[in-house]
Structure formats: C-alpha cells, structure tokens
Write an enzyme that holds these catalytic residues in place. Structure first.
Site, PDB file in Angstrom:
ATOM      1  N   HIS A  56       0.830  -1.203   0.000  1.00 51.93           N
ATOM      2  CA  HIS A  56       0.000   0.000   0.000  1.00 51.93           C
ATOM      3  C   HIS A  56       0.865   1.254   0.000  1.00 51.93           C
ATOM      4  O   HIS A  56       0.588   2.209  -0.735  1.00 51.93           O
ATOM      5  CB  HIS A  56      -0.919   0.003   1.223  1.00 51.93           C
ATOM      6  N   ASP A  93      -6.556   5.391   2.662  1.00 51.64           N
ATOM      7  CA  ASP A  93      -6.558   4.003   2.215  1.00 51.64           C
ATOM      8  C   ASP A  93      -7.861   3.308   2.623  1.00 51.64           C
ATOM      9  O   ASP A  93      -8.751   3.935   3.212  1.00 51.64           O
ATOM     10  CB  ASP A  93      -5.331   3.284   2.797  1.00 51.64           C
TER      11      ASP A  93
END
Length: 464
Positions: A22, A117
């Site tokens: 990520h 996120d």
C-alpha cells in the site's frame, strides 16, 4: 501543467495502510502529483515504515504516526512487512487506537485534501469534522473491489463478469484468514462510501475499463484511474547483494530465467514451499527465488527450510535469496522470461510494465481475482490448485515451461511485450487527468463523505 487560478499549491496529506504493498503505490502517487507542481505532498505512516523507504524526494514531506507500543508489538513491528500473521489483528487494533493522534496531525497540518486508504474508515470522518475533503485511493485491482461490492449489494445475484470470479477461491478452502478478510471487506466498503464523489484506483482503462464502469454503478461514484504507478528501478552501486544478483543473471540466456517471489506479507506454508521447490526443480528452468520468513518467529536456515538436498541439486541453475531482492531491476532484465507471483496487484502491474509473462500462484484475499485478470488480458497462466486448495509440483512445472519455453506460451510472451509497449506509450495520461479532478475537489472543500457531484462546473485550473 501551469496554474493560473490557484495562488498557492494545494496541501495534500496521504495516509496509506501499514503494508508495503500500500505504501509503495501511495509514494509513487505522491511523486507523480508532486511533479505536476500543483501540490505540496505529505505522507503519513509509522517510523518503521518511513525508515524503509529507500528514496525520499525532497518535495515530499514525511509525517510520523506513532502507534501505542504493546508488549507483543514493539515499534519496529508497526508494519506488515515481515509481521507474523497472528500479530496482524493486534497491528490493526493499534492502528485504530491512533485515531486521536491522526486527528491531531490533521489539525496541525490543515491540508486542503486527504487521500486515504481502504482500512481506516475513521480517517475521512476525522477530516470531515475539520471540513477537509477526502478521497479514497484503492491500491488493489478494480476487479477485486467490484466483486466485493457486488456480493454485498446483490447477494445471490450472479456477477456480470463470472470469468473474473469463482466462489471456490473467494470463500472456499484456498483462502486463509477468512474472517479477517470479511472484516477487511466491510472496511473497504465503508471507506469507499465515505469518499467524496470520486474514487482513485491504481489501474488504467485498457485492462479494467469495463470493471471500472460497473464499480461506478455499484458505488455511485466516479472511478478515476491514476495509472500503474510502478517505481523506476534504483541504481545502488554499493549494494553488494543487488550487484551479485545482477551478475548471476547476466550469465544466463535471454528469457531463460524465472523470478519467484510471493510478496512481503505472505509466508508460504510448509506444503506450498515443498511443492514450489519441487515444481521449480522439475521445470528445469533457471530461477531466482526470494524466500521470506516472519521477523519474530524462530526461522530455519534455507537448507533446513527447503527439501533435503534441494539447494545442491539446483545449484547450477538457481539463486535462492533470503529476505529481499531488487525486484524492479530483475524484472526489467532481458534474461528474465517469467514471473512466478502471488499476483498481489503491485506485482501484477509491475510484470505488465516490464513485459514479463506471469505464472500466477495466488494465495489469498484479492490475489485469485488478480490472477484471473492476468489470464484474461493474456499475459499469464495460473497454476490451479485442487479442490482442497493444494498445489501440485507437476502442474506448476508444466505451467512454468509453457509460459517460458514452449510454443504454447508464445502468445502469452508476445502479449506481455505488447502490454509493456501500451504502458510505455501512455506516459502520464491518467495522472494529468486525476490531478485536475483533485484540484476541483480541493476548490469545493466541505469535508469527506459528500455524495456524487450534481454539477460539472468548469474551474480555471490551467493547461495540461
């Protein structure tokens, strides 16, 4: 791009989940947005993650998020990289406990925009309380996100794209940590729902255009691709390990070698490790295999972890590495002819960029869907497990040879090269469009969680 209406750059705070898969795309997106000269970028993560970033452009400022230090989870484990699977729930709990500290960061920085996120639905809530607009950035494939939303919104109704999804992988015996996955899916959906009128995705229309269209229908939001976001390989002349790997690779023939890696967050079971080892041996191709073990568990030496006598038998055609290898540089080398991959989305996209065909061996979460997508676009073949989720060394060896050396794999190898050319020609097409979208969002303000925009009012934002 040039500014004409905006008197100052817009300040953006980027807030990824704590996994390398990520943080890496968030960092690449930060670089791309910074290069437009329209934004001041800040990236927030734990010290354990920030210190692992090898290149830190001066234009991007890092902000430390300090999680509570727990007896089983000291600060050096505030990352998913190398984290034993049994500690993952504890890390997620510690991350959620840091809500107040993150709110303090927002109050101090006062950004014009938050890009967050899919694991922290509390982040856009904190931003909205301060009238800061926010947008979610999904670093997994659009196809995987689409499947999750369809199954939740339309239970019992067949997915329009049945080729990309099969229930035995998503909810059957193959998937590890099923309950955690379902909780994560709930987080994903909440994070997307709390986003502004758009969702950023690490993708491009040539491979996921139809899935983006359907996801837009499911979420009632615009899906904005930002491109593949693959980091350029970094030259490190003093890196002895990197140099030795590349020197070994230079001794092999063009397209003769496969690179084998299953990401930084997944550790092979004993059964999988054994079948993969024998599969590589039976395939009789050259290979570089990166093996990783959890940080805090007692680990065996490579010779102890692998089948008896394996390293000796394959010594002339293999390089087995523990821990880390320069993946980008390896995949970009002319002597690499295949990538044995778990099909994490970043790895799949990286294979596309470098034109390397994929031997897909998905393990869990979104990876089976990504593997299906890799097959659908024609750049790879999957090693299919049996009905009990077991790998077969014979099947693996056959797929490796098909992809790398047989006539059957010529189409796959050519398609991989074509995909690399497509990405090369696209340039910064998606980033330029996404930057304009984000500037408009900054101009509207008003906090996250807004519904879809009812107007497409033009804003003077300069020329592309």
């Amino acid at each position: 791009m040039t500014m004409n209406r905006y008197e100052r750059k817009q300040t953006v705070l980027m807030f990824p989940w704590l996994g390398h898969g990520h943080i890496s795309p968030f960092l690449e997106l930060a670089k791309k947005l910074s290069n437009t000269n329209l934004f001041n970028i800040h990236l927030c993560s734990t010290p354990a993650n920030l210190k692992s970033i090898k290149t830190s452009p001066a234009a991007i400022q890092f902000i430390e998020l300090n999680l509570p230090s727990l007896p089983e989870l000291p600060p050096d484990l505030h990352t998913t990289n190398g984290l034993p699977s049994h500690l993952m729930p504890l890390l997620k709990k510690a991350f959620d406990v840091a809500t107040d500290e993150f709110s303090g960061i927002l109050k101090t920085l006062k950004p014009d925009l938050l890009i967050y996120d899919i694991i922290q639905p509390w982040a856009p809530v904190a931003a909205s309380a301060l009238s800061i607009p926010s947008v979610v950035f999904i670093t997994t494939s659009v196809a995987a996100t689409m499947v999750h939303f369809h199954l939740s919104n339309h239970p019992g109704i067949a997915l329009p794209f049945s080729n990309i999804y099969y229930r035995s992988y998503e909810y059957g015996k193959v998937v590890k940590g099923l309950e955690d996955m379902r909780k994560d899916e709930d987080f994903v959906m909440e994070c997307v729902n709390r986003s502004s009128d758009m969702v950023l995705v690490k993708s491009f229309k040539e491979i996921e255009g139809k899935y983006s269209d359907y996801l837009s229908v499911l979420t009632d939001k615009r899906i904005v691709p930002v491109g593949p976001l693959v980091a350029e390989p970094v030259e490190e002349e003093e890196d002895e390990k990197q140099n030795s790997v590349m020197q070994w690779l230079e001794t092999k023939a063009a397209g003769s070698t496969v690179f084998v890696s299953f990401g930084s967050e997944y550790f092979l079971s004993d059964d999988d490790l054994e079948e993969i080892a024998y599969g590589l041996e039976i395939s009789d191709v050259n290979f570089i295999w990166v093996l990783r073990f959890p940080k805090v568990e007692r680990k065996l030496s490579l010779s102890e972890a692998l089948p008896l006598g394996f390293l000796e038998r394959v010594k002339d055609k293999s390089l087995v590495i523990e821990g880390w290898a320069p993946q980008g540089k390896i995949l970009g080398h002319k002597n690499i002819g295949g990538f044995v991959s778990h099909c994490g989305w970043s790895s799949a996209i990286e294979a596309m960029k470098f034109g390397v065909p994929v031997i897909a061996m998905p393990m869990h979460l979104d990876q089976p869907i990504n593997a299906r997508l890799v097959e659908e676009v024609g750049i790879g073949m999957e090693v299919v497990r049996d009905e009990n989720g077991r790998l077969s060394r014979e099947k693996m060896a056959a797929v490796v040879r098909n992809v790398v050396v047989s006539k059957l794999g010529e189409v796959v190898r050519e398609k991989a090269k074509q995909m690399s050319s497509v990405l090369s020609m696209k340039g910064e097409e998606e980033i330029e469009s996404a930057a304009m979208e984000l500037l408009q969002l900054c101009s509207r303000g008003g906090g996250g969680g807004a519904g879809p925009s009812e107007t497409n009012e033009a804003i003077e934002i300069g020329e592309v």
